[in-house]
Enzyme design. Structure first.
Site, PDB file in Angstrom:
ATOM      1  N   ASP A 184       0.867  -1.171   0.000  1.00  0.00           N
ATOM      2  CA  ASP A 184       0.000   0.000   0.000  1.00  0.00           C
ATOM      3  C   ASP A 184       0.906   1.224   0.000  1.00  0.00           C
ATOM      4  OD1 ASP A 184      -1.952  -1.912   0.366  1.00  0.00           O
ATOM      5  OD2 ASP A 184      -2.853  -0.951   2.117  1.00  0.00           O
ATOM      6  N   HIS A 230       5.030  -7.275  -0.201  1.00  0.00           N
ATOM      7  CA  HIS A 230       4.830  -8.603  -0.778  1.00  0.00           C
ATOM      8  C   HIS A 230       5.549  -8.734  -2.123  1.00  0.00           C
ATOM      9  CE1 HIS A 230       1.424  -9.422   2.067  1.00  0.00           C
ATOM     10  NE2 HIS A 230       1.430  -8.098   2.084  1.00  0.00           N
ATOM     11  N   SER A 252       7.517   4.191   5.304  1.00  0.00           N
ATOM     12  CA  SER A 252       8.762   4.556   4.625  1.00  0.00           C
ATOM     13  C   SER A 252       8.552   4.504   3.118  1.00  0.00           C
ATOM     14  CB  SER A 252       9.913   3.657   5.065  1.00  0.00           C
ATOM     15  OG  SER A 252      11.146   4.221   4.667  1.00  0.00           O
TER      16      SER A 252
END
Length: 295
Positions: A98, A154, A255
């Site tokens: 995300d 991921h 980050s």
């Protein structure tokens, strides 16, 4: 205007924001937040979690859990099964996380940019020239994870991870305000270079970049008991196969991940700076097999 909106408007004033997040002792502040985030005593954990939810605008609707023992547990929360869907098309490279889309576009020789007018060198971000050569002439996309977002990342495709190089560095804030003021910021900060290949051998690099208050980067296929910082600088060879969508690791605060794609992949139309994106959303597409760059 709500209280939260009023406070955020003040805090996001550029000079004040830069002063608050970059002119304090960055490493000391990062270590302090890391310690506080691990504390499970309710007198510390609950106020910290409340402040995080208030200022970061955390959305818990797809979280597997909504009650946490510590701030760290909130940062590293898992999602409900099926909350993120990865495109099954093997030609599609998905977003690993995300994020808010930042600077993106072609890698012009050895140059890419953090914001318009602020270029940096690929070989400064990825110091191994041979590794950088795999993506030279390709494209890049910068993905910024804010403090309230889901912090795990991921595999963007079916990949084989061949190595991880940890590079020690500073911890400048990576928000747009800092990116407009600090030259070569990503090349200064602590980061890791994850070397991967697609099933047909096409190279792909992922560069997670730490920032102020990011207590650690942890990679599930290495050793989540120790942070990359604790493992120390240098390259760790790997031979790990990950399916598209399989968890790779997490930040313990928001980050940035920079994706570096070879000439055989093209960024999706419609990507725009400032656009929110979710893990699994298409971010690039491979060309026909005979057009892929092999190494």
């Amino acid at each position: 205007m709500t209280l939260r909106a009023s406070l955020m408007r003040v805090l996001m004033q550029e000079d004040l924001n830069f002063l608050l997040t970059n002119r304090l002792p960055r490493r000391l502040a990062t270590k302090a937040v890391g310690r506080v985030a691990r504390i499970e005593h309710p007198l510390v954990a609950q106020p910290a979690l409340a402040a995080w939810r208030f200022f970061a605008g955390v959305d818990m609707r797809d979280s597997a859990e909504t009650r946490f023992r510590s701030l760290r547990d909130g940062f590293t929360r898992a999602l409900k099964p099926g909350a993120r869907t990865f495109d099954a098309d093997p030609a599609v490279i998905a977003s690993p996380c995300d994020a808010i889309v930042g600077a993106h576009g072609p890698i012009d020789g050895d140059r890419l940019h953090q914001v318009k007018g602020f270029p940096y060198r690929l070989t400064d971000l990825v110091p191994d020239p041979a590794m950088a050569a795999h993506v030279a002439g390709g494209s890049f996309v910068t993905l910024r994870l804010t403090a309230g977002m889901y912090h795990r990342f991921h595999a963007p495709a079916d990949i084989a991870v061949e190595g991880v190089t940890y590079l020690s560095g500073d911890c400048w804030n990576v928000n747009p305000i800092a990116l407009k003021r600090v030259e070569r910021l990503f090349c200064r900060n602590e980061r890791a270079v994850i070397e991967a290949r697609l099933t047909d051998g096409t190279p792909l690099l992922l560069v997670p970049v730490a920032a102020i208050l990011v207590a650690s980067i942890r990679l599930t296929f290495l050793d989540t008991e120790r942070t990359l910082r604790e493992r120390g600088p240098g390259r760790s060879a790997c031979d790990v196969r990950l399916a598209k969508g399989e968890e790779m690791g997490w930040f313990e605060h928001g980050s940035t991940i920079i994706m570096l794609l070879p000439p055989g992949a093209s960024l999706m139309d419609g990507l725009a700076e400032g656009m929110p994106i979710r893990a699994g959303d298409p971010i690039a597409r491979l060309r026909e097999k005979d057009g892929l760059t092999k190494t």
